[in-house]
Design an enzyme around this catalytic site. Sequence first.
Site, mmCIF file in Angstrom:
data_model
loop_
_atom_site.group_PDB
_atom_site.id
_atom_site.type_symbol
_atom_site.label_atom_id
_atom_site.label_comp_id
_atom_site.label_asym_id
_atom_site.label_seq_id
_atom_site.Cartn_x
_atom_site.Cartn_y
_atom_site.Cartn_z
ATOM 1 N N HIS A 140 0.798 -1.313 -0.080
ATOM 2 C CA HIS A 140 -0.062 0.025 0.027
ATOM 3 C C HIS A 140 0.960 1.123 -0.140
ATOM 4 O O HIS A 140 1.277 1.393 1.172
ATOM 5 C CB HIS A 140 -0.982 -0.096 1.193
ATOM 6 C CG HIS A 140 -1.965 -0.994 1.335
ATOM 7 N ND1 HIS A 140 -3.112 -1.184 0.302
ATOM 8 C CD2 HIS A 140 -2.173 -2.114 2.122
ATOM 9 C CE1 HIS A 140 -3.863 -2.165 0.739
ATOM 10 N NE2 HIS A 140 -3.414 -2.763 1.817
ATOM 11 N N HIS A 159 -1.059 -7.014 -4.897
ATOM 12 C CA HIS A 159 -1.052 -8.140 -4.128
ATOM 13 C C HIS A 159 -0.673 -9.376 -4.978
ATOM 14 O O HIS A 159 -0.782 -9.320 -6.148
ATOM 15 C CB HIS A 159 -2.516 -8.342 -3.805
ATOM 16 C CG HIS A 159 -2.897 -9.833 -3.513
ATOM 17 N ND1 HIS A 159 -3.396 -10.729 -4.525
ATOM 18 C CD2 HIS A 159 -2.604 -10.392 -2.380
ATOM 19 C CE1 HIS A 159 -3.344 -12.020 -3.931
ATOM 20 N NE2 HIS A 159 -3.066 -11.792 -2.601
#
Length: 305
Positions: A96, A106
């Site tokens: 993030h 991810h």
Amino acid sequence: MNHSVADVRDYFLDLQQRIVKHLELADGCKFQADQWEREEGGGGLSRYLEAGNLFERGAVLFSHVKGKTLPPSATAQRPELAGRPWEAMGVSLVLHPHNPYVPTTHMNVRLFIAESRHESEPTIFWFGGGLDLTPYYAFEEDARHFHQKCADALAPFGEQKYPVYKKWCDEYFYLKHRDETRGIGGIFFDDLNEEGFDRSFELVKSVGDHFLKAYIPIVEQRRHLSYGERERDFQAYRRGRYVEFNLVFDRGTLFGLQSGGRTESILLSMPPIVKWRYQWVPEADSPEAKLADFLKPREWLSNNT
């Protein structure tokens, strides 16, 4: 079978180390290390970064855990495996960034084994994984680059792998209650075993090895773009979708919690700052409004149109 379960474990640990090394070079801050053990069997190594120069939160997690009985999330589509002892290992990461122009990403690669309980019952294995991108602002060249690297990872294993796994990703990272995808996708696959242990493992290795090639060039392209409170506010709002998906739909999160996994590691995937608003709508024709169309599934590669 030329490769063993130990070979898979060694690869996952090496992959974690290589990715962390590159991320530390990009960020300028060191990842912390937290080694842990699980009472029922196994353990893992959590590598994480909080409030770095580039990443507001980063987590690159290795786990190798065992259990006596498969949890419901693992047997929902395989009821015949209910009651079996199990073993699972893999690397899962989430990044993030601070800068809203740098997308969240991810990646996950894993091996799952449902062990036999008697001689007449075979041991079942399957590999799974994938990588996906969650942008907050629309840059088509970033999406094309990411998908090209996903396609490159799968190219040695057949021309149909990318379109099938790309579609699987679009369908998996979908928020039914919002009628929207979480990001611009990538690739996702599960239950990989029909081609045998060795070839399945080679595919997983190729996916893991292509992650940095897919993501780091996008980071370097966007990290120096200036942003203000408006962009940060929108990023926090859109991160809410990430949280909703992980807590409501993500099978890995559900499996981890149902199997008595380590909560701190499981929830490291969550963004550190998130906002929700009631029926908020972005200003018409604004960069924020353009994201909705950008996230609709499409064929990003010209040779797959």
